[in-house]
Design a protein around this motif. Structure first.
Motif, mmCIF file in Angstrom:
data_model
loop_
_atom_site.group_PDB
_atom_site.id
_atom_site.type_symbol
_atom_site.label_atom_id
_atom_site.label_comp_id
_atom_site.label_asym_id
_atom_site.label_seq_id
_atom_site.Cartn_x
_atom_site.Cartn_y
_atom_site.Cartn_z
ATOM 1 N N PHE A 360 -16.560 10.139 32.398
ATOM 2 C CA PHE A 360 -16.458 10.273 31.161
ATOM 3 C C PHE A 360 -16.321 11.991 31.142
ATOM 4 C CE2 PHE A 360 -19.088 12.330 27.827
ATOM 5 C CZ PHE A 360 -18.352 11.688 26.535
ATOM 6 N N LYS A 361 -15.252 12.088 30.404
ATOM 7 C CA LYS A 361 -14.948 13.605 30.487
ATOM 8 C C LYS A 361 -15.621 14.410 29.361
ATOM 9 C CE LYS A 361 -12.064 17.280 31.113
ATOM 10 N NZ LYS A 361 -12.805 17.886 30.007
ATOM 11 N N GLY A 362 -16.729 14.918 29.473
ATOM 12 C CA GLY A 362 -17.446 15.677 28.354
ATOM 13 C C GLY A 362 -18.870 16.029 29.106
ATOM 14 N N ASP A 363 -19.782 16.063 27.918
ATOM 15 C CA ASP A 363 -21.097 16.592 28.465
ATOM 16 C C ASP A 363 -21.845 15.652 28.754
ATOM 17 O OD1 ASP A 363 -23.064 19.123 27.981
ATOM 18 O OD2 ASP A 363 -23.775 17.328 26.984
ATOM 19 N N GLU A 364 -22.703 15.903 29.826
ATOM 20 C CA GLU A 364 -23.599 15.021 30.438
ATOM 21 C C GLU A 364 -24.777 14.556 29.564
ATOM 22 O OE1 GLU A 364 -25.782 15.729 34.102
ATOM 23 O OE2 GLU A 364 -26.142 13.709 34.378
ATOM 24 N N GLY A 365 -24.987 15.465 28.694
ATOM 25 C CA GLY A 365 -26.075 14.972 27.557
ATOM 26 C C GLY A 365 -25.744 14.203 26.615
ATOM 27 N N ASP A 366 -24.447 14.348 26.191
ATOM 28 C CA ASP A 366 -24.151 13.749 24.939
ATOM 29 C C ASP A 366 -23.885 12.453 25.343
ATOM 30 O OD1 ASP A 366 -23.696 15.904 23.570
ATOM 31 O OD2 ASP A 366 -21.638 16.280 23.682
ATOM 32 N N LEU A 367 -23.387 12.047 26.794
ATOM 33 C CA LEU A 367 -23.086 10.777 27.331
ATOM 34 C C LEU A 367 -24.537 9.928 27.408
ATOM 35 C CD1 LEU A 367 -21.157 8.619 28.735
ATOM 36 C CD2 LEU A 367 -21.605 9.671 30.676
ATOM 37 N N MET A 368 -25.468 10.851 28.013
ATOM 38 C CA MET A 368 -27.001 10.229 28.211
ATOM 39 C C MET A 368 -27.414 9.859 26.979
ATOM 40 S SD MET A 368 -29.151 12.083 30.985
ATOM 41 C CE MET A 368 -29.188 10.997 32.425
ATOM 42 N N GLU A 369 -27.160 10.810 25.904
ATOM 43 C CA GLU A 369 -27.894 10.411 24.500
ATOM 44 C C GLU A 369 -27.210 9.182 23.873
ATOM 45 O OE1 GLU A 369 -30.101 12.472 23.742
ATOM 46 O OE2 GLU A 369 -30.465 11.363 21.914
ATOM 47 N N LEU A 370 -25.585 9.195 23.882
ATOM 48 C CA LEU A 370 -25.084 7.808 23.518
ATOM 49 C C LEU A 370 -25.514 6.762 24.172
ATOM 50 C CD1 LEU A 370 -21.653 8.110 22.257
ATOM 51 C CD2 LEU A 370 -21.890 6.501 24.263
ATOM 52 N N LEU A 371 -25.496 6.736 25.501
ATOM 53 C CA LEU A 371 -25.758 5.321 26.198
ATOM 54 C C LEU A 371 -27.471 5.076 26.204
ATOM 55 C CD1 LEU A 371 -23.667 5.815 29.538
ATOM 56 C CD2 LEU A 371 -23.389 4.147 27.748
ATOM 57 N N GLY A 372 -28.139 6.298 26.108
ATOM 58 C CA GLY A 372 -29.589 6.007 25.955
ATOM 59 C C GLY A 372 -30.112 5.489 24.823
ATOM 60 N N ASN A 373 -29.297 5.812 23.359
ATOM 61 C CA ASN A 373 -29.449 5.063 22.456
ATOM 62 C C ASN A 373 -29.050 3.734 22.263
ATOM 63 O OD1 ASN A 373 -31.168 7.067 20.474
ATOM 64 N ND2 ASN A 373 -29.512 8.323 20.973
#
Lengths: 464, 224
Positions: A360-373
């Motif tokens: 995923f080309k982007g911010d790790e925090g954003d990816l975690m937030e997205l997948l986490g939710n």
């Protein structure tokens, strides 16, 4: 049954800016230098060729003039005037070419009245323009055309003393230009072949020098591409002094950007702490003192939702040119490990179908937030099974998360995608979670589709 | 059940303490990271509720330290930081569950009970050994499926001993567990409570579920 969320205006603006950016940079630095150097080289070679040819022409012409002058003097030296005032030239002493017909070398002796008193044997079968007499003591070297042929003539006016009288004679030597032109053409050919060889050699050398000279720039370009693709986080190579300052500045900028992002996130974290802890205190006081006022609880919940939503929204980094490539499977596994801990009692069976190389080309925090939710919701609702799969086609990353829970109808889906509306009040943070997901998807210009999975539960498809 | 709350916000800490005590828990509190780690390492606890942002040592560091010591105390993280990156970080450090502030006390209690059940190795709120079983939710004791009337101290002591089935528990351990905040406790009280418990759960004196080990302490030993 699906809902698409797309920012077409954003995309349009982006494509527009990309187009104008590309149209401005059409020719590479390398091509610019090669084209300009080639043009300069061509002009230089043409001027050199013209100068050298001119110099050679003038020198050959001077040599011819000198030669004709010598031939003229020889002719005069071997000439005598008979009693009738006619010149007699000794055939043996003169240049042999003067005795050969059409040899290209011709001689005339004429008197004051432009009457030819003598002409060389070479003139017998040739029609030449009749030379004119010139003033005594004068020498004229000239060039003239007769038909298609061009000639050089050298004339000298003399006052010849005989026993009885003194007569004015003009000695003329005519030389046709064939041998001269041959010599010039030969020279031209040699000159041209050497200049072309030199130009090719110079261009090849120049191309090699350019290639070598610009190789650090190409290397920087490749490194910047890798940074853009998220394969590395800074410019790592060692570069010449002229580029070192630039690469150092780029690295500083990247570090500063990341530090700023971290500071920003930390500040938001602190803000969340300082806003939510008092809310927690109020919430507990309400519980503690058995205050059962629905309006108070509702307001508290609303306040919390607003704080939660706005803080999460502010913390979303969004797509960036300097984001690292985050391995998708690793992140999914981290979140699943946490969720399996939280939902240990539910014993959910989770199937992952993600290739190791997907990023995923982007911010790790954003990816975690997205997948986490999304995964948290799937675990909350699932009976037994959660499936997560991802595929990458060209530049499109598609993530699909399915559960075997009760699913949702179209109205619920519409509501869920809106800010802060909760589908089930009994499960905390449900609505906020999905609206945060929508925000993140928007920040990356992606799309989210919510539908029904073949298990009967919810299927969420996210595309970047 | 003895619970440690490590929370630096005094108001929240006291409110949480009183609510947990209302639900029958013995509660220790700390508002400092280092002190909290000391309590969690030294006290015979059943679970801990730990905030992340603490003075002197963060909640994450406390959890990491405890896990490095081999301490498997069930830990519930209670924090205002609700991003998934922070949740994963806390759970990776060794926490067992996560509750985001502000929270409903019912949700926190449910999560806590779930953690305690898991630590007993059961999905049900029940500890059973032989003919004696406890319902940890209702805090009731049953002998041959008949309710036995126990005082709060008797119930806590029995639950602690049944949870540590087959393990020798010293008098000081039991006193620590029962009277965490009483410095001048009398160890004879433990003997008195044990005596009363024996009479209530083994009226016929045939089971002998609580063994006395001279100079070592007591052991609950009753096979299924």
């Amino acid at each position: 049954m699906s809902v698409n969320v797309r920012k077409s205006v954003k995309e349009f603006n982006r494509s527009l800016s990309k187009t104008s950016w590309r149209s401005k940079i059409k020719i590479s630095l390398n091509s610019r230098i090669i084209i300009s150097a080639t043009l300069v080289l061509l002009v230089f070679i043409t001027l050199t060729a013209a100068t050298l040819e001119r110099a050679f022409f003038e020198s050959t012409e001077t040599a011819l003039k000198d030669k004709m002058e010598s031939q003229l003097y020889l002719l005069m030296a071997e000439s005598e005037i008979d009693s009738e005032g006619l010149p007699i030239v000794s055939a043996s002493a003169m240049d042999s070419s003067l005795n050969m017909p059409e040899s290209g070398l011709y001689a005339f002796v004429i008197d004051d009245n432009n009457q030819i008193l003598w002409s060389s044997n070479s003139t017998l079968s040739v029609i030449l323009p009749e030379p004119g007499s010139i003033q005594t003591g004068k020498k004229i070297f000239s060039r003239f055309k007769k038909g298609t042929e061009t000639f050089y003539s050298f004339s000298h006016g003399v006052n010849w003393d005989t026993d009885n009288e003194s007569i004015n004679l003009t000695f003329t030597i005519i030389n046709d230009l064939k041998p001269f032109n041959k010599q010039i053409n030969r020279y031209r050919k040699t000159l041209l072949s050497w200049l072309v060889a030199m130009a090719v050699f110079l261009l090849i050398t120049q191309a090699f020098i350019l290639r070598w000279g610009l190789s650090p720039l190409r290397k920087v370009g490749k490194e910047l591409n890798k940074i853009e693709n998220g394969q590395q986080d800074c410019v790592e190579g060692v570069y010449p002094l002229e580029l070192k300052q630039l690469t150092d500045n780029i690295n500083n900028l990247l570090v500063q950007e990341r530090q700023q992002k971290t500071r920003y996130r930390n500040a938001l974290g602190d803000l969340a702490h300082s806003l939510k802890t008092p809310l927690a205190v109020i919430q507990n006081l309400v519980n503690d003192k058995n205050i059962s006022d629905p309006a108070l609880s509702e307001q508290l919940l609303q306040m919390n939702n607003i704080v939660e939503y706005q803080l999460q929204r502010a913390a979303t980094a969004g797509s960036s040119q300097t984001g690292l490539a985050i391995p998708l499977k690793d992140t999914v596994e981290k979140i699943l490990a946490s969720l399996e801990k939280i939902y240990r009692d539910k014993k959910i069976q989770c199937l992952i179908s993600i290739e190791e190389n997907l990023v995923f080309k982007g911010d790790e925090g954003d990816l975690m937030e997205l997948l986490g939710n999304v995964l948290d919701n799937a675990f909350k609702w699932a009976q037994q099974k959660v499936e997560i799969s991802a595929t990458q086609t060209e530049k499109l990353l598609e993530i699909i998360i399915k559960d075997d829970g009760p699913g949702m109808d179209e109205d619920q889906i519409e509501n869920l995608l809106q800010r802060g509306i909760r589908a089930d009040q009994t499960i905390s943070g449900h609505g906020i979670g999905l609206s945060i997901v929508t925000n993140i998807v928007d920040a990356y210009d992606g799309t989210i589709q919510i539908g029904r999975s073949y298990h009967g539960g919810v299927s969420i498809k996210i595309k970047f | 059940m003895r619970i440690l709350i490590i929370e630096d916000e005094a108001e929240l800490q006291s409110s949480l303490k009183s609510q947990l005590e209302t639900h029958g828990y013995i509660v220790d509190t700390s508002g400092d990271g280092k002190e909290g780690l000391y309590f969690a390492s030294e006290f015979p606890l059943d679970a801990a509720i730990i905030d992340i942002g603490l003075p002197n040592m963060s909640g994450i560091e406390i959890i990491q330290n405890l896990r490095q010591q081999g301490n498997s105390l069930p830990i519930l993280v209670l924090t205002a930081r609700s991003r998934w990156q922070e949740k994963v970080e806390g759970l990776e450090a060794g926490a067992d569950d996560y509750v985001v502030k502000p929270f409903q006390i019912e949700e926190l209690l449910a999560r806590l009970k779930s953690l305690l059940r898991r630590s007993n190795g059961s999905a049900k709120p029940e500890i059973r050994h032989g003919c004696i079983h406890l319902n940890t939710d209702s805090q009731e004791c049953f002998l041959h499926n008949k309710s036995v009337n126990l005082t709060a101290f008797e119930y806590r002591l029995l639950e602690h001993m049944m949870k540590n089935h087959n393990q020798v528990l010293s008098k000081s351990n039991l006193a620590d567990y029962l009277y965490p905040h009483d410095e001048d406790r009398d160890s004879n009280v433990i003997e008195v409570i044990i005596g009363r418990l024996r009479k209530k759960i083994d009226p016929g004196n045939s089971l002998n579920p609580i063994e006395t080990l001279r100079h070592r302490g007591y052991r609950f030993k009753l096979s299924n």
